[in-house]
Design an enzyme around this catalytic site. Structure first.
Site, PDB file in Angstrom:
ATOM      1  N   ASP A 149      -6.541  -5.133  -5.615  1.00 27.56           N
ATOM      2  CA  ASP A 149      -6.255  -3.745  -5.237  1.00 27.56           C
ATOM      3  C   ASP A 149      -4.844  -3.315  -5.649  1.00 27.56           C
ATOM      4  O   ASP A 149      -4.585  -2.131  -5.898  1.00 27.56           O
ATOM      5  CB  ASP A 149      -6.354  -3.560  -3.714  1.00 27.56           C
ATOM      6  CG  ASP A 149      -7.500  -4.290  -3.050  1.00 27.56           C
ATOM      7  OD1 ASP A 149      -7.823  -5.418  -3.476  1.00 27.56           O
ATOM      8  OD2 ASP A 149      -8.053  -3.754  -2.078  1.00 27.56           O
ATOM      9  N   ASP A 194       0.798  -1.222   0.000  1.00 23.21           N
ATOM     10  CA  ASP A 194       0.000   0.000   0.000  1.00 23.21           C
ATOM     11  C   ASP A 194       0.832   1.273   0.000  1.00 23.21           C
ATOM     12  O   ASP A 194       0.276   2.377   0.027  1.00 23.21           O
ATOM     13  CB  ASP A 194      -0.949   0.013   1.205  1.00 23.21           C
ATOM     14  CG  ASP A 194      -2.049  -1.022   1.073  1.00 23.21           C
ATOM     15  OD1 ASP A 194      -2.575  -1.175  -0.041  1.00 23.21           O
ATOM     16  OD2 ASP A 194      -2.383  -1.666   2.077  1.00 23.21           O
TER      17      ASP A 194
END
Length: 399
Positions: free
Chosen positions: A174, A115
């Site tokens: 993602d 992330d």
């Protein structure tokens, strides 16, 4: 209509004119964000989490939930501030954007998560795009170096999560969103390694994450020693075989940006196929704001996910400029934006300054259901800016 608007743009309009929700929605977003900035100091003081720097959502009691920079959501609020500055050119948003972006910069060194792309690119990436500050450039390059340490050339992907007992090398859909950081780092540094990693990840994901109907699994688990696929499962969706709404949006957006950066037609075709799955699905509501999962068992009473809708709209505006289906794609994005603006916005002066309501974070964990979430606001603002640029005859992407 301005006669100078290119004919190609006219093909992307409805009823002979270009829709532009930004003229009303951005001033509303400014007022809401002013409210949030005023609420943040008290929320930080009340937070039980150390080093809380960014707003994420509202608690069940309606209080502002603040998060540390290590949280994957932390970069979205600084990104919102950059978008407000981009549209308004008001220096108060520039000052705020710089301050909140500084809080996220330590994440350029976090090797424990994929992330880093979300955190750094949504904050520092937008900051560099709008200011060309050399310091931001160095942060982006360092963050790309950090993210690259998670790449396994045998698998061909960047590892998403560590310390998952049942998944030795999980890759989630993602992760497509973090590739933008790598593409940018190659352009800024001249080091093609980042670009090659991004392409490898995109190709491997395209091969293994998608079903014949172009819906996506959430998690693909690989054997890190052989690259073999071990599991095809979900973490945030209803079931392993279901189509988690935001995951479909990540794929749509991810392959659209991959086409932008490479001009590989396979990525364009992938994005178009994902769009067809999403927007022809019988369980997509008439307002085009999806249920949290396209296969949720309690449809039509299942929670919606405004964050997925905003993400999809933003992707569709960009995709509309590449595809022969551009006119329909832009209309679909406009329809979504009309729905979000009319029925999903917070009431003025309420919700601690969040812009959109009715997002779903992690339904299986009973977490953040039917709440405002900062990434919904981020992609909503991004979609507004993209729509505005198209309305003004400009490129949808400003680099």
């Amino acid at each position: 209509m301005n006669k100078l608007i290119p004919v190609a743009l006219c093909l992307l309009t409805t009823a002979g004119y270009a829709q532009n929700n930004a003229k009303k929605a951005i001033p509303f977003a400014e007022k809401q964000t002013d409210l949030m900035l005023k609420a943040i100091p008290a929320a930080i003081a009340a937070s039980t989490k150390p080093n809380a720097v960014s707003p994420r959502t509202l608690s069940t009691t309606g209080e502002l939930v603040m998060i540390p920079s290590k949280d994957w959501v932390s970069g979205f609020f600084p990104g919102e501030l950059w978008y407000l500055y981009e549209y308004t050119h008001n220096n108060k948003w520039l000052t705020a954007a710089k301050a909140y972006t500084t809080n996220i910069e330590p994440e350029q060194f976090d090797k424990g998560t994929h992330d880093v792309g979300f955190k750094i690119y949504c904050s520092v990436g937008n900051g560099y795009r709008l200011t060309k500050d050399a310091h931001y450039k160095e942060v982006i390059i360092q963050a790309a170096k950090t993210l690259s340490t998670r790449f396994n050339p045998i698998v061909g992907c960047i590892k998403s999560w560590d310390n998952r007992k049942n998944w030795p090398f999980p890759v989630i859909i993602d992760n497509m969103m973090n590739l933008e950081l790598l593409f940018e780092a190659t352009k800024l540094s001249g080091d093609s390694t980042f670009h090659k990693i991004a392409v490898s990840h995109a190709n491997t994901t395209m091969k293994n994450h998608f079903r014949p109907d172009y819906s996506s699994y959430h998690v693909i688990d690989y054997d890190p020693q052989t690259g073999a696929v071990l599991h095809k499962q979900t973490h945030q969706g209803y079931a392993d075989s279901s189509a988690w709404a935001r995951g479909q949006g990540w794929g749509l957006y991810g392959y659209t940006l991959c086409y932008r950066e490479t001009r590989n037609k396979a990525y364009l075709q992938q994005a178009e196929a994902i769009a067809k799955f999403i927007f022809s699905h019988p369980n997509l509501p008439k307002d085009k704001v999806p249920y949290w999962d396209f296969n949720a068992p309690d449809i039509p009473n299942a929670p919606r996910d405004a964050s997925a809708a905003a993400l999809m709209a933003s992707a569709m505006y960009e995709l509309s400029t590449y595809s022969s289906n551009g006119k329909q794609y832009k209309k679909t994005a406009d329809d979504i934006m009309n729905s979000l603006s009319k029925r999903y916005q917070a009431k003025p002066g309420e919700s601690k300054g969040f812009i959109l309501l009715h997002s779903t974070g992690h339904k299986p964990a009973n977490s953040e259901i039917d709440v405002p979430i900062s990434y919904a606001d981020y992609y909503y603002l991004e979609a507004l800016l993209r729509q505005n640029r198209l309305a003004n005859g400009q490129s949808v992407i400003v680099q």
